[in-house]
Design an enzyme around this catalytic site. Structure first.
Site, PDB file in Angstrom:
ATOM      1  N   ASN A   6      14.536  11.985   3.471  1.00 40.81           N
ATOM      2  CA  ASN A   6      14.545  13.353   3.994  1.00 40.81           C
ATOM      3  C   ASN A   6      15.191  13.330   5.389  1.00 40.81           C
ATOM      4  O   ASN A   6      14.539  12.967   6.364  1.00 40.81           O
ATOM      5  CB  ASN A   6      13.107  13.889   4.061  1.00 40.81           C
ATOM      6  CG  ASN A   6      13.058  15.283   4.669  1.00 40.81           C
ATOM      7  OD1 ASN A   6      14.083  15.948   4.827  1.00 40.81           O
ATOM      8  ND2 ASN A   6      11.862  15.734   5.010  1.00 40.81           N
ATOM      9  N   TRP A   7      16.462  13.702   5.432  1.00 44.57           N
ATOM     10  CA  TRP A   7      17.190  13.632   6.708  1.00 44.57           C
ATOM     11  C   TRP A   7      16.820  14.767   7.658  1.00 44.57           C
ATOM     12  O   TRP A   7      17.236  14.765   8.812  1.00 44.57           O
ATOM     13  CB  TRP A   7      18.703  13.681   6.438  1.00 44.57           C
ATOM     14  CG  TRP A   7      19.279  12.402   5.891  1.00 44.57           C
ATOM     15  CD1 TRP A   7      18.640  11.199   5.740  1.00 44.57           C
ATOM     16  CD2 TRP A   7      20.631  12.199   5.439  1.00 44.57           C
ATOM     17  NE1 TRP A   7      19.511  10.267   5.215  1.00 44.57           N
ATOM     18  CE2 TRP A   7      20.741  10.854   5.029  1.00 44.57           C
ATOM     19  CE3 TRP A   7      21.758  13.015   5.342  1.00 44.57           C
ATOM     20  CZ2 TRP A   7      21.931  10.312   4.529  1.00 44.57           C
ATOM     21  CZ3 TRP A   7      22.940  12.483   4.843  1.00 44.57           C
ATOM     22  CH2 TRP A   7      23.017  11.148   4.439  1.00 44.57           C
ATOM     23  N   LYS A   8      16.102  15.757   7.163  1.00 46.11           N
ATOM     24  CA  LYS A   8      15.744  16.933   7.989  1.00 46.11           C
ATOM     25  C   LYS A   8      16.999  17.525   8.631  1.00 46.11           C
ATOM     26  O   LYS A   8      18.064  17.512   8.017  1.00 46.11           O
ATOM     27  CB  LYS A   8      14.684  16.560   9.024  1.00 46.11           C
ATOM     28  CG  LYS A   8      13.489  15.855   8.395  1.00 46.11           C
ATOM     29  CD  LYS A   8      12.336  15.690   9.319  1.00 46.11           C
ATOM     30  CE  LYS A   8      11.240  14.891   8.613  1.00 46.11           C
ATOM     31  NZ  LYS A   8      10.023  14.786   9.370  1.00 46.11           N
ATOM     32  N   HIS A  91       6.918  21.133   2.554  1.00 45.78           N
ATOM     33  CA  HIS A  91       6.810  20.096   3.588  1.00 45.78           C
ATOM     34  C   HIS A  91       5.948  20.646   4.715  1.00 45.78           C
ATOM     35  O   HIS A  91       5.994  21.843   5.016  1.00 45.78           O
ATOM     36  CB  HIS A  91       8.210  19.727   4.108  1.00 45.78           C
ATOM     37  CG  HIS A  91       8.189  18.512   4.983  1.00 45.78           C
ATOM     38  ND1 HIS A  91       7.798  18.567   6.294  1.00 45.78           N
ATOM     39  CD2 HIS A  91       8.475  17.215   4.725  1.00 45.78           C
ATOM     40  CE1 HIS A  91       7.848  17.340   6.810  1.00 45.78           C
ATOM     41  NE2 HIS A  91       8.258  16.509   5.872  1.00 45.78           N
ATOM     42  N   GLU A  93       6.229  20.601   7.773  1.00 41.70           N
ATOM     43  CA  GLU A  93       6.988  21.302   8.831  1.00 41.70           C
ATOM     44  C   GLU A  93       7.279  22.744   8.405  1.00 41.70           C
ATOM     45  O   GLU A  93       7.296  23.658   9.222  1.00 41.70           O
ATOM     46  CB  GLU A  93       8.273  20.530   9.147  1.00 41.70           C
ATOM     47  CG  GLU A  93       7.970  19.280   9.969  1.00 41.70           C
ATOM     48  CD  GLU A  93       8.955  18.141   9.787  1.00 41.70           C
ATOM     49  OE1 GLU A  93      10.063  18.356   9.259  1.00 41.70           O
ATOM     50  OE2 GLU A  93       8.590  17.003  10.165  1.00 41.70           O
ATOM     51  N   GLU A 159       1.545  13.475   2.017  1.00 42.13           N
ATOM     52  CA  GLU A 159       2.008  13.232   3.386  1.00 42.13           C
ATOM     53  C   GLU A 159       0.940  13.717   4.372  1.00 42.13           C
ATOM     54  O   GLU A 159       0.933  14.896   4.748  1.00 42.13           O
ATOM     55  CB  GLU A 159       3.298  14.007   3.645  1.00 42.13           C
ATOM     56  CG  GLU A 159       4.446  13.623   2.750  1.00 42.13           C
ATOM     57  CD  GLU A 159       5.781  13.814   3.444  1.00 42.13           C
ATOM     58  OE1 GLU A 159       6.528  12.843   3.527  1.00 42.13           O
ATOM     59  OE2 GLU A 159       6.047  14.922   3.935  1.00 42.13           O
ATOM     60  N   GLY A 165       5.815  10.877  11.393  1.00 37.86           N
ATOM     61  CA  GLY A 165       6.501  10.608  12.653  1.00 37.86           C
ATOM     62  C   GLY A 165       5.632  10.010  13.746  1.00 37.86           C
ATOM     63  O   GLY A 165       6.037   9.927  14.903  1.00 37.86           O
ATOM     64  N   SER A 201       5.395   7.795   8.182  1.00 39.00           N
ATOM     65  CA  SER A 201       5.622   6.558   8.945  1.00 39.00           C
ATOM     66  C   SER A 201       5.967   5.351   8.068  1.00 39.00           C
ATOM     67  O   SER A 201       5.607   4.214   8.397  1.00 39.00           O
ATOM     68  CB  SER A 201       4.414   6.249   9.827  1.00 39.00           C
ATOM     69  OG  SER A 201       4.237   7.274  10.783  1.00 39.00           O
ATOM     70  N   GLY A 223      11.973   9.654   9.396  1.00 38.19           N
ATOM     71  CA  GLY A 223      12.689   8.951  10.481  1.00 38.19           C
ATOM     72  C   GLY A 223      13.467   7.719  10.039  1.00 38.19           C
ATOM     73  O   GLY A 223      14.651   7.569  10.369  1.00 38.19           O
TER      74      GLY A 223
HETATM   75  C1  PEP Z   1       8.403  13.345   6.606  1.00 35.90           C
HETATM   76  O1  PEP Z   1       8.678  14.122   7.514  1.00 35.90           O
HETATM   77  O2  PEP Z   1       8.374  13.742   5.427  1.00 35.90           O
HETATM   78  C2  PEP Z   1       8.098  11.957   6.947  1.00 35.90           C
HETATM   79  C3  PEP Z   1       7.476  11.240   6.066  1.00 35.90           C
HETATM   80  O3  PEP Z   1       8.496  11.550   8.181  1.00 35.90           O
HETATM   81  P1  PEP Z   1       8.347  10.061   8.791  1.00 35.90           P
HETATM   82  O4  PEP Z   1       8.771   9.089   7.746  1.00 35.90           O
HETATM   83  O5  PEP Z   1       9.259  10.065   9.974  1.00 35.90           O
HETATM   84  O6  PEP Z   1       6.911   9.888   9.148  1.00 35.90           O
END
Ligand code: PEP
Length: 246
Positions: A6-8, A91, A93, A159, A165, A201, A223
């Site tokens: 997921n590049w966001k 998600h 976010e 998640e 993050g 993470s 990330g």
């Molecule tokens: C995410 O935003 O879906 C995610 C898992 O981010 P990260 O891997 O950076 O924790």
């Protein structure tokens, strides 16, 4: 196994091109699917770069309507036309910053399925809910309210919001507990196939451990997916894990 990047709202055209160059001679494994979720504007560009490679394409969101007066939104049918196979829905976010709720996410999932996309529905509790001992009930109600009716196959990403993050992660038992809960809830809804990804993470140094946990069918990476070497290291960890179990 399914490894999702997921590049966001990250990476520009040049960076995407450089990223894909790194994948050129990489041997993907038939049993581990890699899927990249770029921002909308680069879906077509990425699709042209990965035409002959074993990487799937996905979108970070979609609207529940086919078309209409929804400024700034995108139809699942448009995504399908541009080569997307998967769509991330709900998600944290989106839930937090755009007030997307379970009902909205369920409607999007229906519409995605109608358009021929596989939804990856995100669920996960906040740290307050985890600390109050209510994580199980919270996830149960998210599953109950988000899962579309009469669907045969679905992907869910667990998640925990406090892990995204942050570098902080649930322990193996906590991950296993929620993943098996999600699978049990899906069975109650007569879903034939459910894949549960872990997200939060995930890094090269913890990927093998995460993918060895029962009922973990892959990972959703934020990330670490921005760095192609890290992304491939996580992919390799998934392949290794498959070789351990088979
Ligand atoms: C995410 O935003 O879906 C995610 C898992 O981010 P990260 O891997 O950076 O924790």
């Amino acid at each position: 196994m399914f490894i999702a990047a997921n590049w966001k709202m990250n990476l520009n055209k040049k960076q995407i091109q450089e990223y894909i160059v790194h994948l050129e001679n990489f041997q993907f494994n038939d049993r581990v699917k890699a899927c990249i979720f770029p921002s909308f504007i680069f879906i077509d560009y990425l699709s042209s770069l990965i035409l002959d490679k074993s990487i799937s394409l996905g979108s970070q969101n979609c609207h529940f309507e086919t078309n209409g007066a929804f400024t700034g939104d995108i139809s699942p049918y448009s995504l399908k036309q541009y080569g997307c196979e998967y769509v991330i829905l709900g998600h944290s976010e989106r839930r937090e910053q755009y007030n997307e709720n379970n009902n909205f996410i369920k409607k999007c999932a229906h519409s995605a399925i109608d358009a021929g996309l596989m939804p990856i529905i995100c669920v996960g509790e906040s740290i307050e809910i985890r600390n109050s001992g209510n994580a199980i009930n919270f996830i149960k109600s998210q599953i109950d309210e988000c899962l579309p009716e009469n669907c045969k196959d679905i992907y869910i990403a667990y998640e925990p919001m406090w892990s995204i993050g942050t570098g902080i992660m649930p322990n193996n038992n906590e991950i296993e507990e929620i993943h098996s809960l999600i699978k049990n809830e899906a069975v109650k809804k007569n879903i034939d196939t459910i894949k549960v990804l872990y997200g939060g993470s995930v890094k090269p140094d913890n990927a093998e451990k995460i993918m060895s946990i029962d009922n973990v069918d892959g990972t959703l990476i934020g990330g670490a997916s921005l760095n192609v070497k890290d992304f491939l290291a996580i992919y390799v960890a998934a392949v290794k894990q498959l070789n351990v179990i088979s």
